[in-house]
Design a protein around this motif. Structure first.
Motif, mmCIF file in Angstrom:
data_model
loop_
_atom_site.group_PDB
_atom_site.id
_atom_site.type_symbol
_atom_site.label_atom_id
_atom_site.label_comp_id
_atom_site.label_asym_id
_atom_site.label_seq_id
_atom_site.Cartn_x
_atom_site.Cartn_y
_atom_site.Cartn_z
ATOM 1 N N PRO A 1 0.832 -1.219 0.052
ATOM 2 C CA PRO A 1 0.015 -0.130 0.087
ATOM 3 C C PRO A 1 0.829 1.239 0.101
ATOM 4 C CG PRO A 1 -0.016 -1.003 2.254
ATOM 5 C CD PRO A 1 0.786 -1.966 1.128
ATOM 6 N N GLY A 2 0.130 2.246 -0.412
ATOM 7 C CA GLY A 2 1.260 3.725 -0.779
ATOM 8 C C GLY A 2 0.309 4.680 -0.730
ATOM 9 N N VAL A 3 0.597 5.944 -0.479
ATOM 10 C CA VAL A 3 -0.047 7.194 -0.832
ATOM 11 C C VAL A 3 0.828 8.154 -1.665
ATOM 12 C CG1 VAL A 3 -1.127 9.134 0.564
ATOM 13 C CG2 VAL A 3 -1.191 6.972 1.510
ATOM 14 N N VAL A 4 0.224 8.774 -2.628
ATOM 15 C CA VAL A 4 0.808 9.953 -3.311
ATOM 16 C C VAL A 4 0.294 11.104 -3.006
ATOM 17 C CG1 VAL A 4 1.036 10.851 -5.595
ATOM 18 C CG2 VAL A 4 0.789 8.178 -5.144
ATOM 19 N N TYR A 5 0.975 12.155 -2.495
ATOM 20 C CA TYR A 5 0.612 13.283 -2.046
ATOM 21 C C TYR A 5 0.834 14.184 -3.023
ATOM 22 C CZ TYR A 5 0.698 11.361 2.683
ATOM 23 O OH TYR A 5 0.301 10.488 3.800
#
Length: 179
Positions: free
Chosen positions: A30-34
């Motif tokens: 899982p990851g997040v792109v800001y």
């Protein structure tokens, strides 16, 4: 200048701890792109992650057919398996001025120096500020002229044009210590 890496990502819904663990068992991270338009939750296939990259490398993230330029900001790693658990990315433009930690590469150590003393590394990376497209993959520090009981400092770092080191000039990076 850093190398560009292409990673394919897929959108994911916000998930519970159990769903995220299931995702990991299926071979995804899982990851997040800001970004400028808010945050996006993503999942990345473990097998698509490159080996030996640094946080100063520009990454082309292919998300839903659109390519975004991102920098890796944080990687949470499992202490037992050493596999990534979660990755945070920051969307940037090539001309954006960003802060990044750049690894140091010590060059020029001779056999004579190694016979005289023990080479001790005090810092392994430095924080720099530069346009995203000019971030170096590493910073070279020439230690070939070091004598016993001398240290390499920030002034000994080969800094590319446009890159500013965010540290005091008298900061010791490595030293040659008497055996």
């Amino acid at each position: 200048m850093s190398t560009e890496i292409l990673i394919k990502a897929e959108p994911r819904e916000l998930a519970s701890k159990g769903q995220v663990n299931k995702l990991r068992k299926e071979g995804f991270i899982p990851g997040v792109v800001y970004g400028r338009n808010g945050t996006k939750n993503v999942r990345l296939a473990v097998k698509t992650l490159p080996k030996g990259h640094t946080r100063s490398a520009l990454i082309k993230l292919d998300l839903e057919g659109a390519t975004r330029t991102v920098l890796m900001r944080e990687v949470q790693v499992d202490p037992l398996s050493d596999l990534p658990l979660h990755i945070d990315f920051q969307e940037v433009l090539a001309s954006d001025v960003v802060k990044a930690r750049i690894p140091l590469e010590f060059v020029g150590l001779t056999r004579e120096q190694e016979k005289e003393g023990s080479f001790k590394i005090l810092l392994r990376s430095l924080e720099v500020k530069a346009p995203a497209n000019t971030l170096p993959a590493s910073l070279k520090v020439n230690v070939g002229a070091l004598k016993v009981d001398e240290s390499a400092h920030i002034a000994d770092v080969e800094v590319p044009e446009g890159v500013k080191v965010r540290a005091q000039r008298n900061l010791a990076l490595a030293s040659l210590v008497k055996l």
